[in-house]
Design a protein around this motif. Sequence first.
Motif, PDB file in Angstrom:
ATOM      1  N   ALA A  61      59.107   5.621 -56.994  1.00 48.91           N
ATOM      2  CA  ALA A  61      58.360   4.375 -56.343  1.00 48.91           C
ATOM      3  C   ALA A  61      57.572   4.872 -55.488  1.00 48.91           C
ATOM      4  CB  ALA A  61      59.647   3.692 -56.106  1.00 48.91           C
ATOM      5  N   THR A  62      57.999   5.997 -54.872  1.00 42.97           N
ATOM      6  CA  THR A  62      57.446   6.583 -52.952  1.00 42.97           C
ATOM      7  C   THR A  62      56.105   7.245 -53.295  1.00 42.97           C
ATOM      8  OG1 THR A  62      59.649   6.536 -51.869  1.00 42.97           O
ATOM      9  CG2 THR A  62      57.821   7.523 -50.699  1.00 42.97           C
ATOM     10  N   TYR A  63      55.905   8.134 -54.674  1.00 41.78           N
ATOM     11  CA  TYR A  63      55.430   8.592 -54.736  1.00 41.78           C
ATOM     12  C   TYR A  63      54.404   8.698 -55.163  1.00 41.78           C
ATOM     13  CZ  TYR A  63      57.766  10.918 -50.392  1.00 41.78           C
ATOM     14  OH  TYR A  63      58.030  11.801 -49.411  1.00 41.78           O
ATOM     15  N   ALA A  64      54.631   7.977 -56.685  1.00 46.38           N
ATOM     16  CA  ALA A  64      53.522   7.846 -57.747  1.00 46.38           C
ATOM     17  C   ALA A  64      51.947   7.604 -57.171  1.00 46.38           C
ATOM     18  CB  ALA A  64      54.301   6.692 -58.633  1.00 46.38           C
ATOM     19  N   GLU A  65      51.655   7.144 -56.558  1.00 44.43           N
ATOM     20  CA  GLU A  65      50.503   6.251 -56.066  1.00 44.43           C
ATOM     21  C   GLU A  65      49.781   7.108 -55.263  1.00 44.43           C
ATOM     22  OE1 GLU A  65      49.612   2.561 -54.294  1.00 44.43           O
ATOM     23  OE2 GLU A  65      51.085   1.853 -55.526  1.00 44.43           O
ATOM     24  N   ARG A  66      50.461   8.612 -54.870  1.00 40.96           N
ATOM     25  CA  ARG A  66      50.202  10.079 -54.320  1.00 40.96           C
ATOM     26  C   ARG A  66      49.899  11.221 -55.672  1.00 40.96           C
ATOM     27  NH1 ARG A  66      53.201  10.824 -49.029  1.00 40.96           N
ATOM     28  NH2 ARG A  66      51.497  12.770 -49.005  1.00 40.96           N
ATOM     29  N   GLY A  67      50.011  10.951 -56.713  1.00 42.16           N
ATOM     30  CA  GLY A  67      49.522  11.391 -57.643  1.00 42.16           C
ATOM     31  C   GLY A  67      51.257  12.530 -57.743  1.00 42.16           C
ATOM     32  N   PHE A  68      52.228  11.640 -58.171  1.00 39.37           N
ATOM     33  CA  PHE A  68      53.822  12.551 -58.333  1.00 39.37           C
ATOM     34  C   PHE A  68      54.103  11.493 -59.851  1.00 39.37           C
ATOM     35  CE2 PHE A  68      58.346  12.008 -57.796  1.00 39.37           C
ATOM     36  CZ  PHE A  68      58.579  13.016 -57.791  1.00 39.37           C
ATOM     37  N   THR A  69      55.150  12.728 -59.598  1.00 38.80           N
ATOM     38  CA  THR A  69      55.830  11.741 -60.659  1.00 38.80           C
ATOM     39  C   THR A  69      57.315  12.758 -61.224  1.00 38.80           C
ATOM     40  OG1 THR A  69      56.000  10.716 -62.789  1.00 38.80           O
ATOM     41  CG2 THR A  69      55.055  12.581 -63.471  1.00 38.80           C
ATOM     42  N   VAL A  70      58.340  11.867 -61.719  1.00 39.25           N
ATOM     43  CA  VAL A  70      60.006  12.658 -62.273  1.00 39.25           C
ATOM     44  C   VAL A  70      59.851  12.747 -63.982  1.00 39.25           C
ATOM     45  CG1 VAL A  70      61.937  11.769 -62.028  1.00 39.25           C
ATOM     46  CG2 VAL A  70      60.627  11.765 -60.098  1.00 39.25           C
ATOM     47  N   LEU A  71      59.628  13.648 -64.171  1.00 44.61           N
ATOM     48  CA  LEU A  71      60.322  13.779 -65.209  1.00 44.61           C
ATOM     49  C   LEU A  71      61.353  14.103 -66.126  1.00 44.61           C
ATOM     50  CD1 LEU A  71      58.091  13.539 -68.387  1.00 44.61           C
ATOM     51  CD2 LEU A  71      58.704  16.031 -68.103  1.00 44.61           C
ATOM     52  N   GLY A  72      62.280  13.559 -66.894  1.00 40.26           N
ATOM     53  CA  GLY A  72      63.613  13.474 -67.024  1.00 40.26           C
ATOM     54  C   GLY A  72      63.450  13.817 -67.883  1.00 40.26           C
ATOM     55  N   VAL A  73      64.707  14.661 -68.738  1.00 40.00           N
ATOM     56  CA  VAL A  73      64.857  15.359 -70.012  1.00 40.00           C
ATOM     57  C   VAL A  73      66.098  15.604 -70.217  1.00 40.00           C
ATOM     58  CG1 VAL A  73      64.227  17.745 -70.643  1.00 40.00           C
ATOM     59  CG2 VAL A  73      62.821  17.319 -69.005  1.00 40.00           C
ATOM     60  N   PRO A  74      66.463  14.509 -70.985  1.00 36.10           N
ATOM     61  CA  PRO A  74      68.370  14.324 -70.769  1.00 36.10           C
ATOM     62  C   PRO A  74      68.564  15.417 -72.467  1.00 36.10           C
ATOM     63  CG  PRO A  74      66.485  12.477 -72.154  1.00 36.10           C
ATOM     64  CD  PRO A  74      65.531  13.265 -71.600  1.00 36.10           C
ATOM     65  N   CYS A  75      69.590  16.036 -71.790  1.00 33.93           N
ATOM     66  CA  CYS A  75      70.514  17.590 -72.492  1.00 33.93           C
ATOM     67  C   CYS A  75      71.908  16.784 -72.309  1.00 33.93           C
ATOM     68  CB  CYS A  75      70.206  18.357 -71.107  1.00 33.93           C
ATOM     69  SG  CYS A  75      71.185  19.832 -72.117  1.00 33.93           S
ATOM     70  N   ASN A  76      72.781  17.072 -73.350  1.00 37.27           N
ATOM     71  CA  ASN A  76      73.848  16.833 -73.794  1.00 37.27           C
ATOM     72  C   ASN A  76      74.479  18.260 -73.568  1.00 37.27           C
ATOM     73  OD1 ASN A  76      75.661  14.968 -74.464  1.00 37.27           O
ATOM     74  ND2 ASN A  76      75.635  15.692 -76.801  1.00 37.27           N
ATOM     75  N   GLN A  77      73.817  19.395 -73.255  1.00 32.13           N
ATOM     76  CA  GLN A  77      74.752  20.034 -73.331  1.00 32.13           C
ATOM     77  C   GLN A  77      76.172  20.476 -72.385  1.00 32.13           C
ATOM     78  OE1 GLN A  77      71.145  23.245 -73.796  1.00 32.13           O
ATOM     79  NE2 GLN A  77      73.002  24.217 -74.710  1.00 32.13           N
ATOM     80  N   PHE A  78      75.964  19.871 -71.253  1.00 32.40           N
ATOM     81  CA  PHE A  78      76.844  19.784 -70.273  1.00 32.40           C
ATOM     82  C   PHE A  78      78.267  19.094 -70.766  1.00 32.40           C
ATOM     83  CE2 PHE A  78      72.811  21.208 -68.414  1.00 32.40           C
ATOM     84  CZ  PHE A  78      73.300  22.484 -68.783  1.00 32.40           C
ATOM     85  N   MET A  79      79.020  19.698 -71.502  1.00 34.37           N
ATOM     86  CA  MET A  79      80.400  18.445 -71.427  1.00 34.37           C
ATOM     87  C   MET A  79      79.889  17.283 -72.352  1.00 34.37           C
ATOM     88  SD  MET A  79      82.591  19.116 -68.216  1.00 34.37           S
ATOM     89  CE  MET A  79      84.564  18.507 -69.187  1.00 34.37           C
ATOM     90  N   GLY A  80      78.794  17.147 -73.205  1.00 28.70           N
ATOM     91  CA  GLY A  80      78.366  16.017 -73.860  1.00 28.70           C
ATOM     92  C   GLY A  80      78.275  14.243 -73.053  1.00 28.70           C
TER      93      GLY A  80
END
Length: 173
Positions: A61-80
């Motif tokens: 929310a803070t930085y998106a307008e300045r050319g930033f994004t978070v990219l979430g990558v779900p992973c189930n490899q750590f203790m399910g």
Amino acid sequence: MTSDATQSATPSPSPLDIPIGALQGGAADLGQYAGKAVLVVNVASKCGLTPQYAGLERLQATYAERGFTVLGVPCNQFMGQEPGSAEEIAEFCSATYGVTFPMTEKVEVNGEGRHPLYQRLVGFADAEGHSGDIRWNFEKFLIGRDGQVVARFAPATEPEAPEVVAAVEEQLA
């Protein structure tokens, strides 16, 4: 970081050039983030670090307008800790943390089945010198506007920690 590494005879391809699916199906067009700063984070819904979603969303929310994004990558490899379907993951993230940042398909970040995106990311060391395998959920990689990895942060490093915010702001300057 200077661009000396990108001026070699065979520059490294950007992690943003690697195909990956979107959480809700189809392709996640990472190329749309070319020229932006991207914080890639392997995420999980049932982890002690899951509350980091709130900080990730605030960064978005803070930085998106300045050319930033978070990219979430779900992973189930750590203790399910990410057992859900794409629909369950999307519902959890939206309902619990109000997540608006993009999410990819669930992938493996370590081992023989490691997704090519993470094959590209894990060679970059964090400030303590750790490179190689992802240690746990919520390990973070910052890709700069030039498409290259510029920082890596340990899983326990909060998304709004001073070192993360400083690295993001440096890429947006």
